[in-house]
Design an enzyme around this catalytic site. Structure first.
Site, short mmCIF file in Angstrom:
data_model
loop_
_atom_site.label_atom_id
_atom_site.label_comp_id
_atom_site.label_asym_id
_atom_site.label_seq_id
_atom_site.Cartn_x
_atom_site.Cartn_y
_atom_site.Cartn_z
N ASP A 22 0.80 -1.21 0.20
CA ASP A 22 0.04 0.06 -0.04
C ASP A 22 0.72 1.23 -0.12
OD1 ASP A 22 -1.98 -2.12 0.24
OD2 ASP A 22 -2.94 -1.21 1.94
N ARG A 102 0.49 5.62 16.95
CA ARG A 102 0.25 6.66 15.90
C ARG A 102 0.86 7.99 16.20
NH1 ARG A 102 0.60 2.47 13.33
NH2 ARG A 102 -1.41 1.66 12.29
N ASP A 131 -7.20 5.20 12.10
CA ASP A 131 -5.78 5.90 12.09
C ASP A 131 -5.73 7.09 11.25
OD1 ASP A 131 -4.58 3.90 13.51
OD2 ASP A 131 -3.93 2.57 11.72
N SER A 185 -5.46 -8.48 7.72
CA SER A 185 -4.39 -7.55 7.62
C SER A 185 -3.81 -7.43 9.14
CB SER A 185 -4.86 -6.39 7.42
OG SER A 185 -5.69 -5.82 8.43
#
Length: 411
Positions: A22, A102, A131, A185
Site C-alpha cells: 500500500d 500513531r 488511523d 491484515s
C-alpha cells in the site's frame, strides 16, 4: 492555516512508509500524480520485521532522503509507560496497542518535515479507519498549517485488483502472498499485534490459530507455572526478577514470558471513532502482565480516593488516546494528574504465569499503606477503635432513614 497549499504546488512530502504494497503504491502515486519529491520515514516500533528492505525499495523509487529510525525505547518510555500508569483500557478490554503508536510516528514525521523543508505529510490510512484521524489530529496539533495528503480518500484505486494493477504497471515489487486476497491484515509493534479484516470480519466465527502472531494458545502452554517478580519506581516497571532493564528491553522480556504462557489474547468488537463497529484479534502478552502487576502495586500504595478517582477518569483518558487526541490539552491535563498519583507507587509484585492466567502471589512496598496492626483479627493494641464504626454507620444511614420516614420506598 491548514491546507493552504494545493495539490498543484506541493514540492516535497514526508510519507509514513512501511515498505509494504500500500505505501509503495502511495509513494509512486505521489510522484506521478502530485509531481513532488517524496521523503520516506520508516519507524522501528518493534514490529518484528526487517526494515532495510523498506530503505532499498525507497532507493529503487529514486527517493533521495530516506529516514529509517529505531524508536523502540522512546515508544515505550514516552508513550506506552505513561499510558500504563493510568491502567488504560478502551471499552474495558483493549490495551490500545495501535492507538498509542500513531502519535509518535506523526510526531517524527512533523519533525522530519520541518528539518527537510517539506510542504506536506502523507499517510497510508484508509478512509474507513481510526488511523487517519489519529495521524491527522496529531499533525495539526504539532504543525497547524501543515498540508496532509491522504491518498485513500482521493485516488480511484478502490479495490485490491486496481491496486495490484497499478503496482504491476509501475514495476512495484509484489510479495507472492500479496497476489490475491490476503486472509487478514496485521499491524504490530512492541506492545501488541492486531489482526482484522477478511476471514475475521464475521464476529460469530472464532479466529483460526494461524491468526495469532505473538502468543501460543493457553492449551499449549506449559503445565508448570512461570514465577516472576516486577519492580516498580514511580509507577513504571524497572526490573524483572531483580534485573534492571531499559523500557523496551523490559517490555520485550514480558512479551516473551507472556507468549510462552499463552497470555494476552483478545477477540474484540469495538466502536471505531468514525462510527462503525469492527472486530479485531489483539495480542498484548507483555502489556497484559504489566497491567495486572501495576494495578496490584497500586493496591497497597494508592490512597482509596486517589485510586477511585483514577479509575473514574481512565475511560475518558482511554477514549482520548483511541480517538487520536494524545496531543490535546485535556489529555495532558489528565496525564499530569495520573503522574502525580504515581510518586509512591514503588515496590515489587510477584506473579505466577500459567496457561493464560496471571496469578498475583505477593506485593510489597516501602510506601505501603497496608497496616497489619489495623486490619488484624487479633488484638490490634488500640490501633483501631471498633466503637467508632457505630457513629460512622449512623451518619451514613441518616439520609436513608429520613427517606424511609417520609414514606418513600427504596425499591
Amino acid at each position: 492555516m491548514a491546507g493552504k497549499e494545493t495539490k498543484h504546488n506541493i514540492k516535497k512530502v514526508v510519507l509514513a512508509y512501511s515498505g509494504g504494497l500500500d505505501t509503495s503504491v502511495i509513494l509512486r502515486w505521489l510522484q506521478k500524480n502530485r509531481h513532488c519529491e517524496v521523503v520516506t520515514f520508516t519507524a522501528d516500533l518493534g514490529q518484528g520485521e526487517e526494515l532495510e528492505p523498506a530503505r532499498k525499495k525507497a532507493e529503487m523509487f529514486g527517493v533521495k532522503e530516506i529516514f529509517v529510525e529505531d524508536l523502540r525505547e522512546q515508544f515505550v518510555k514516552d508513550f506506552v509507560f505513561p499510558m500504563f500508569r493510568a491502567n488504560t483500557l478502551y471499552e474495558g478490554q483493549y490495551l490500545l496497542g495501535t492507538s498509542i503508536a500513531r502519535p509518535l510516528i506523526a510526531q517524527r514525521q512533523i519533525e522530519i518535515a520541518e528539518a527537510v523543508g517539506a510542504d506536506a505529510v502523507a499517510h497510508g490510512a484508509t478512509g474507513k479507519g481510526n488511523d487517519q484521524v489519529r495521524f491527522e489530529l496529531a499533525y495539526y496539533a504539532l504543525k497547524p498549517d501543515v498540508t496532509v495528503i491522504a491518498p485513500w480518500r482521493e485516488w480511484d484505486l478502490t479495490s485490491r485488483t486496481k491496486l495490484l494493477a497499478f503496482a504491476e504497471e509501475n514495476q512495484i515489487p509484489i510479495a507472492k502472498d500479496k497476489r490475491g486476497e490476503a486472509p487478514f491484515s496485521v499491524d504490530a509493534n512492541l506492545l501488541h499485534s492486531s489482526s482484522e479484516g477478511k476471514i475475521l470480519e464475521d464476529p460469530a466465527l472464532p479466529p483460526d490459530e494461524i491468526v495469532f502472531q505473538r502468543t501460543i494458545s493457553p492449551e499449549a502452554a506449559p503445565d508448570t507455572p512461570t514465577e516472576i517478580s516486577i519492580d516498580f519506581v514511580h509507577g513504571d516497571p524497572v526490573a524483572i526478577n531483580g534485573v534492571s532493564l531499559s523500557p523496551a528491553s523490559l517490555l520485550t522480556r514480558l512479551n516473551e514470558l507472556g507468549k510462552a504462557n499463552g497470555i494476552g489474547r483478545l477477540d474484540l468488537v469495538e466502536n471505531r471513532f468514525v462510527g462503525m463497529k469492527s472486530r479485531g484479534i489483539y495480542e498484548t502478552p507483555g502489556g497484559t502482565i504489566l497491567l495486572a502487576a501495576h494495578r496490584h502495586m497500586e493496591s497497597i500504595t494508592l490512597d482509596r480516593e486517589a485510586a477511585h478517582l483514577k479509575d473514574s477518569l481512565m475511560p475518558k483518558y482511554a477514549e482520548l488516546i483511541y480517538n487520536g487526541f494524545w496531543f490535546s490539552p485535556e489529555r495532558r491535563m489528565l496525564q499530569a494528574l495520573i503522574d502525580e498519583s504515581q510518586h509512591f507507587v514503588n515496590g515489587q509484585v510477584r506473579l505466577k504465569l500459567y496457561k493464560g492466567n496471571i496469578i498475583v502471589t505477593g506485593r510489597e512496598s516501602p510506601n505501603s499503606l497496608y497496616d497489619t496492626r489495623v486490619v488484624t483479627f487479633e488484638d490490634d493494641e488500640g490501633a483501631y477503635n471498633q466503637a467508632d464504626a457505630q457513629g460512622f454507620i449512623r451518619l451514613n444511614a441518616l439520609r436513608l432513614r429520613l427517606s424511609a420516614m417520609a414514606g418513600r420506598k427504596n425499591t
